[in-house]
Design an enzyme around this catalytic site. Structure first.
Site, PDB file in Angstrom:
ATOM      1  CG  HIS A  72      -1.981  -0.960   1.246  1.00 21.50           C
ATOM      2  ND1 HIS A  72      -3.019  -0.918   2.151  1.00 21.50           N
ATOM      3  CD2 HIS A  72      -2.219  -2.020   0.447  1.00 21.50           C
ATOM      4  CE1 HIS A  72      -3.847  -1.933   1.895  1.00 21.50           C
ATOM      5  NE2 HIS A  72      -3.375  -2.614   0.884  1.00 21.50           N
ATOM      6  CE1 TYR A 201      -4.776   3.605   9.182  1.00 14.72           C
ATOM      7  CE2 TYR A 201      -5.364   3.412  11.492  1.00 14.72           C
ATOM      8  CZ  TYR A 201      -4.561   3.057  10.437  1.00 14.72           C
ATOM      9  OH  TYR A 201      -3.548   2.150  10.633  1.00 14.72           O
ATOM     10  N   PRO A 293      -3.176  -0.202  18.922  1.00 14.49           N
ATOM     11  CG  PRO A 293      -5.072  -1.457  18.400  1.00 14.49           C
ATOM     12  CD  PRO A 293      -4.370  -0.789  19.536  1.00 14.49           C
ATOM     13  CE  LYS A 297       4.909   3.151  13.343  1.00 15.92           C
ATOM     14  NZ  LYS A 297       4.574   2.622  12.026  1.00 15.92           N
ATOM     15  CE1 TYR A 385      -0.686   3.578   9.801  1.00 15.82           C
ATOM     16  CE2 TYR A 385       0.136   2.849   7.662  1.00 15.82           C
ATOM     17  CZ  TYR A 385      -0.759   2.720   8.722  1.00 15.82           C
ATOM     18  OH  TYR A 385      -1.718   1.743   8.687  1.00 15.82           O
TER      19      TYR A 385
HETATM   20  C1  PHB Z   1      -5.196  -4.695  10.713  1.00 22.14           C
HETATM   21  O1  PHB Z   1      -5.299  -4.869   9.494  1.00 22.14           O
HETATM   22  O2  PHB Z   1      -5.431  -5.594  11.515  1.00 22.14           O
HETATM   23  C2  PHB Z   1      -4.771  -3.371  11.230  1.00 22.14           C
HETATM   24  C3  PHB Z   1      -4.430  -2.370  10.348  1.00 22.14           C
HETATM   25  C4  PHB Z   1      -4.040  -1.128  10.815  1.00 22.14           C
HETATM   26  C5  PHB Z   1      -4.010  -0.892  12.172  1.00 22.14           C
HETATM   27  C6  PHB Z   1      -4.341  -1.886  13.066  1.00 22.14           C
HETATM   28  C7  PHB Z   1      -4.721  -3.138  12.601  1.00 22.14           C
HETATM   29  O3  PHB Z   1      -3.662   0.350  12.628  1.00 22.14           O
END
Ligand code: PHB
Ligand code: APR
Length: 395
Positions: A72, A201, A293, A297, A385
């Site tokens: 990505h 997000y 999460p 990280k 990120y």
């Molecule tokens: C996930 O795909 O499980 C995932 C992706 C981004 C995050 C946390 C979990 O910030």
């Protein structure tokens, strides 16, 4: 039995360390209290930083990752009914992240371990560490009903947040920094083709939501709930209702719906143990630190810890130098605290906190408006990120 490095825990940290050491010709024994299937099937996060991907490829365990991992180059931040694109690659000189389930990483590493023929014992009981202050620390455990003992030159505590290594360190020799968050994440895996090629997000008045994926057929979704939320209170229908309310944007975008194949609630925690070492016991990964999460990280921090630790152990065995081992904790913690900072920032930028007023929400929207409109602000998000560089040169 004797080994050079006794490793407790066969999560990403323990398995990665075992393989890095094996590549350097250093022997290890890994002991894990769960079964092989449990460890492989445990659903966890799935975002790998560029540096973690590079490490796995260099280690020779990146073949399936390169084939099946989803690269990505950007992500979306969504609020007030609109998605805003953040071009990670453009903002970081070409860096990207790769979506590949943590359980897939674990599976690849278990296969790699098996191919080396080195010891990996599942379903052991009563693991105890002894004599960490001496030059001959020891692990005892039960296997197939028999008590076993492994003397080691070093022990790596890779046994996660609930493991036994960190609690084995005397109180006076370690300090904990902790913060509980007033929410958790309700997460599902659904058999539905991802309706976006990149992560979304979302900050919604009803709370945070995250759109992610595992493969071209599997969508991974989360939303913010109270920390003690019982998953049994949520039927699949109610989960989809809430997902759609929070995620749908004014241009008509929304996640595709499909059968829910896994669901659960995860609490959110921030935690750091300092130092990450006691005598000849070194803590790595979740046993030493937990991040919420939101910044994705956790696994990446575990990978950097063991990279530093493996390099320190190699320097010890090849040059009889403890230079990197002596600095292990300091090197790791510098990066850990920056990841704590970033994860906390992402969390408070995107979540709703109990007791917030209408004023707080309007300020939050202005924050997001600034973030998605300023190249400087987006660059700060992007470089964190995709992963900050490790500030030291390792052998
Ligand atoms: C996930 O795909 O499980 C995932 C992706 C981004 C995050 C946390 C979990 O910030
Ligand atoms: N004896 C042996 N093994 C143990 C013990 C014990 N007493 N206690 C726990 N373990 C095992 C767990 O069963 C698990 O397999 O240690 C392993 C720890 O693995 P993780 O919890 O995955 O932690 P880590 O390897 O540090 O990986 C960090 O995992 O939690 C995620 O988001 C986090 O991505 C991050 C990554």
């Amino acid at each position: 039995m004797h080994t050079q490095v006794g490793i407790i825990g066969a999560g990403p940290a323990g398995l990665l360390l075992g393989h890095l050491l094996s590549l350097k010709g250093i022997d290890s024994v890994i002991v894990e209290n769960r079964s092989r299937d449990y460890v492989i099937e445990r659903v966890r996060a799935g975002v790998l930083e560029q540096g973690t991907v590079d490490l796995l490829i260099q280690m020779g365990v990146g073949e399936r990752l390169q084939r099946e991992g989803l690269r990505h180059q950007g992500l979306y931040i969504s609020f007030a009914g609109q998605r805003h694109h953040i071009d990670l690659a453009d903002l970081t000189g070409g860096k990207a992240i790769t979506v590949y389930g943590q359980n897939e990483v674990v599976k690849d590493l278990i296969d790699a371990r098996a191919a080396t023929g080195r010891a990996l014992h599942f379903e052991v009981g009563h693991v105890v560490v002894h004599d960490m202050e001496s030059n001959r620390p020891k692990i005892t455990f039960e296997r197939d009903g028999r008590e076993e003992q492994v003397t080691c030159d070093f022990i790596a505590g890779c046994d996660g947040f609930h493991g036994i290594c960190r609690p084995s360190i005397p109180e006076h020799a370690i300090k904990f920094y902790e913060r509980e968050h007033p929410f958790g994440w309700l997460g599902i895996l659904a058999e539905a083709a991802p309706s976006s090629e990149e992560l979304v997000y979302t900050c919604h008045q009803r709370g945070f939501a995250l759109f992610s994926m595992r493969s071209p057929k599997i969508t991974r979704l989360y939303f913010q709930v109270p920390p003690e939320e019982d998953i049994d209170n949520w039927s699949d229908g109610a989960i989809w209702d809430e997902m759609l309310k929070r995620m749908s944007t004014r241009d008509g975008w929304k996640p595709n719906i499909g059968p829910v194949v896994q669901k659960g609630v995860t609490p959110m925690r921030s935690f750091v143990a300092e130092p990450m070492r006691y005598g000849r016991l070194f803590l790595a990964g979740d046993s030493a630190h937990i991040v919420p999460p939101t910044g994705a990280k956790g696994l990446n921090l575990a990978a950097t810890d063991v990279m530093v630790l493996a390099s320190g152990l190699a320097e010890y065995y090849t040059r009889n130098s403890t230079r990197v081992l002596d600095d292990y904790s300091e090197i790791c913690l510098r990066r850990v605290w920056k990841a704590q900072r970033f994860s906390w920032w992402m969390t408070q930028t995107l979540h709703r906190f109990p007791g917030e007023t209408e004023f707080d929400y309007r300020r939050q929207l202005a924050d997001l408006d600034y973030l998605t409109g300023s190249r400087a602000a987006m660059t700060s998000l992007a470089e964190n990120y995709v992963g900050l560089p490790l500030d030291v040169a390792l052998a």
